[in-house]
Scaffold this motif. Structure first.
Motif, PDB file in Angstrom:
ATOM      1  N   UNK A  44     -86.828  24.651 -17.167  1.00  0.00           N
ATOM      2  CA  UNK A  44     -86.200  25.562 -16.206  1.00  0.00           C
ATOM      3  C   UNK A  44     -87.109  25.844 -15.018  1.00  0.00           C
ATOM      4  N   UNK A  45     -88.241  25.170 -14.938  1.00  0.00           N
ATOM      5  CA  UNK A  45     -89.154  25.261 -13.797  1.00  0.00           C
ATOM      6  C   UNK A  45     -89.730  23.870 -13.568  1.00  0.00           C
ATOM      7  N   UNK A  46     -90.195  23.603 -12.360  1.00  0.00           N
ATOM      8  CA  UNK A  46     -90.649  22.246 -12.071  1.00  0.00           C
ATOM      9  C   UNK A  46     -92.122  21.988 -12.414  1.00  0.00           C
ATOM     10  N   UNK A  47     -92.612  21.560 -13.353  1.00  0.00           N
ATOM     11  CA  UNK A  47     -92.292  21.100 -14.678  1.00  0.00           C
ATOM     12  C   UNK A  47     -93.273  21.761 -15.607  1.00  0.00           C
ATOM     13  N   UNK A  48     -92.786  22.402 -16.624  1.00  0.00           N
ATOM     14  CA  UNK A  48     -93.624  23.143 -17.552  1.00  0.00           C
ATOM     15  C   UNK A  48     -94.015  22.275 -18.743  1.00  0.00           C
ATOM     16  N   UNK A  49     -95.095  22.659 -19.382  1.00  0.00           N
ATOM     17  CA  UNK A  49     -95.503  21.945 -20.594  1.00  0.00           C
ATOM     18  C   UNK A  49     -94.576  22.273 -21.761  1.00  0.00           C
ATOM     19  N   UNK A  50     -93.713  23.257 -21.577  1.00  0.00           N
ATOM     20  CA  UNK A  50     -92.782  23.666 -22.632  1.00  0.00           C
ATOM     21  C   UNK A  50     -91.396  23.066 -22.428  1.00  0.00           C
ATOM     22  N   UNK A  51     -91.328  21.903 -21.832  1.00  0.00           N
ATOM     23  CA  UNK A  51     -90.034  21.261 -21.608  1.00  0.00           C
ATOM     24  C   UNK A  51     -89.369  20.944 -22.940  1.00  0.00           C
ATOM     25  N   UNK A  52     -88.052  20.990 -22.935  1.00  0.00           N
ATOM     26  CA  UNK A  52     -87.260  20.765 -24.141  1.00  0.00           C
ATOM     27  C   UNK A  52     -86.865  19.290 -24.237  1.00  0.00           C
ATOM     28  N   UNK A  53     -87.152  18.678 -25.384  1.00  0.00           N
ATOM     29  CA  UNK A  53     -86.688  17.322 -25.647  1.00  0.00           C
ATOM     30  C   UNK A  53     -85.191  17.388 -25.920  1.00  0.00           C
ATOM     31  N   UNK A  54     -84.405  16.605 -25.189  1.00  0.00           N
ATOM     32  CA  UNK A  54     -82.944  16.682 -25.310  1.00  0.00           C
ATOM     33  C   UNK A  54     -82.355  15.684 -26.294  1.00  0.00           C
ATOM     34  N   UNK A  55     -83.007  14.561 -26.498  1.00  0.00           N
ATOM     35  CA  UNK A  55     -82.459  13.544 -27.402  1.00  0.00           C
ATOM     36  C   UNK A  55     -83.406  13.308 -28.572  1.00  0.00           C
ATOM     37  N   UNK A  56     -82.973  13.603 -29.806  1.00  0.00           N
ATOM     38  CA  UNK A  56     -83.842  13.452 -30.971  1.00  0.00           C
ATOM     39  C   UNK A  56     -84.182  11.991 -31.298  1.00  0.00           C
ATOM     40  N   UNK A  57     -83.317  11.066 -30.937  1.00  0.00           N
ATOM     41  CA  UNK A  57     -83.619   9.647 -31.157  1.00  0.00           C
ATOM     42  C   UNK A  57     -83.699   8.954 -29.800  1.00  0.00           C
ATOM     43  N   UNK A  58     -84.453   7.879 -29.745  1.00  0.00           N
ATOM     44  CA  UNK A  58     -84.663   7.177 -28.479  1.00  0.00           C
ATOM     45  C   UNK A  58     -83.353   6.657 -27.899  1.00  0.00           C
ATOM     46  N   UNK A  59     -83.239   6.761 -26.580  1.00  0.00           N
ATOM     47  CA  UNK A  59     -82.079   6.218 -25.871  1.00  0.00           C
ATOM     48  C   UNK A  59     -82.368   4.791 -25.443  1.00  0.00           C
ATOM     49  N   UNK A  60     -81.403   3.933 -25.613  1.00  0.00           N
ATOM     50  CA  UNK A  60     -81.545   2.579 -25.091  1.00  0.00           C
ATOM     51  C   UNK A  60     -80.815   2.443 -23.752  1.00  0.00           C
ATOM     52  N   UNK A  61     -79.915   3.381 -23.466  1.00  0.00           N
ATOM     53  CA  UNK A  61     -79.176   3.325 -22.207  1.00  0.00           C
ATOM     54  C   UNK A  61     -79.996   3.949 -21.080  1.00  0.00           C
ATOM     55  N   UNK A  62     -79.528   3.773 -19.852  1.00  0.00           N
ATOM     56  CA  UNK A  62     -80.208   4.296 -18.668  1.00  0.00           C
ATOM     57  C   UNK A  62     -79.424   5.442 -18.047  1.00  0.00           C
ATOM     58  N   UNK A  63     -78.577   6.072 -18.853  1.00  0.00           N
ATOM     59  CA  UNK A  63     -77.760   7.213 -18.434  1.00  0.00           C
ATOM     60  C   UNK A  63     -77.756   8.237 -19.552  1.00  0.00           C
ATOM     61  N   UNK A  64     -77.781   9.507 -19.173  1.00  0.00           N
ATOM     62  CA  UNK A  64     -77.717  10.588 -20.168  1.00  0.00           C
ATOM     63  C   UNK A  64     -76.950  11.745 -19.550  1.00  0.00           C
ATOM     64  N   UNK A  65     -76.086  12.397 -20.335  1.00  0.00           N
ATOM     65  CA  UNK A  65     -75.342  13.572 -19.878  1.00  0.00           C
ATOM     66  C   UNK A  65     -75.888  14.806 -20.581  1.00  0.00           C
ATOM     67  N   UNK A  66     -76.132  15.853 -19.798  1.00  0.00           N
ATOM     68  CA  UNK A  66     -76.644  17.116 -20.323  1.00  0.00           C
ATOM     69  C   UNK A  66     -75.700  18.229 -19.912  1.00  0.00           C
ATOM     70  N   UNK A  67     -75.630  19.282 -20.721  1.00  0.00           N
ATOM     71  CA  UNK A  67     -74.881  20.494 -20.375  1.00  0.00           C
ATOM     72  C   UNK A  67     -75.867  21.658 -20.399  1.00  0.00           C
TER      73      UNK A  67
END
Length: 105
Positions: A42-65
């Motif tokens: 929520x700030x540019x960029x903190x060490x407390x960033x939240x990992x959004x995907x528990x498993x690795x993505x193979x695609x080059x697109x991700x949707x977040x809410x």
């Protein structure tokens, strides 16, 4: 391969209807990338960033809410097949659309 993967390129974050944010990037030029991790802060960029995907993505697109009404900041990090964490992408940000959808009658 134990080398550190290079950063993915050209990360973009685009607000879409329904409060979603679409993230897109160009693959890391490193040949040993097994997938990607997406982080939000929520700030540019903190060490407390939240990992959004528990498993690795193979695609080059991700949707977040993300939470609506304030900017969310994103980075994408490549991970090699040997689980070596790579260089983070450049920062991208977007503010989720807080407008509720309407229906025509």
């Amino acid at each position: 391969d134990e080398s550190v993967p290079e950063a993915p390129l050209s990360l973009s974050a685009t607000s879409e209807s329904g409060g979603r944010v679409r993230l897109e990037w160009v693959a890391s030029p490193s040949p040993n990338v097994a997938g990607y991790r997406v982080y939000r802060s929520n700030a540019p960029f903190e060490s407390t960033a939240q990992l959004l995907n528990p498993s690795l993505l193979s695609s080059l697109t991700y949707f977040d809410t993300p939470p609506a009404g304030s900017p969310s900041y994103y980075r994408v990090v490549p991970v090699s097949g040997a689980q070596v964490v790579g260089v983070p992408s450049s920062l991208a940000s977007a503010t989720a659309d807080a407008t509720a959808p309407t229906a025509s009658l």
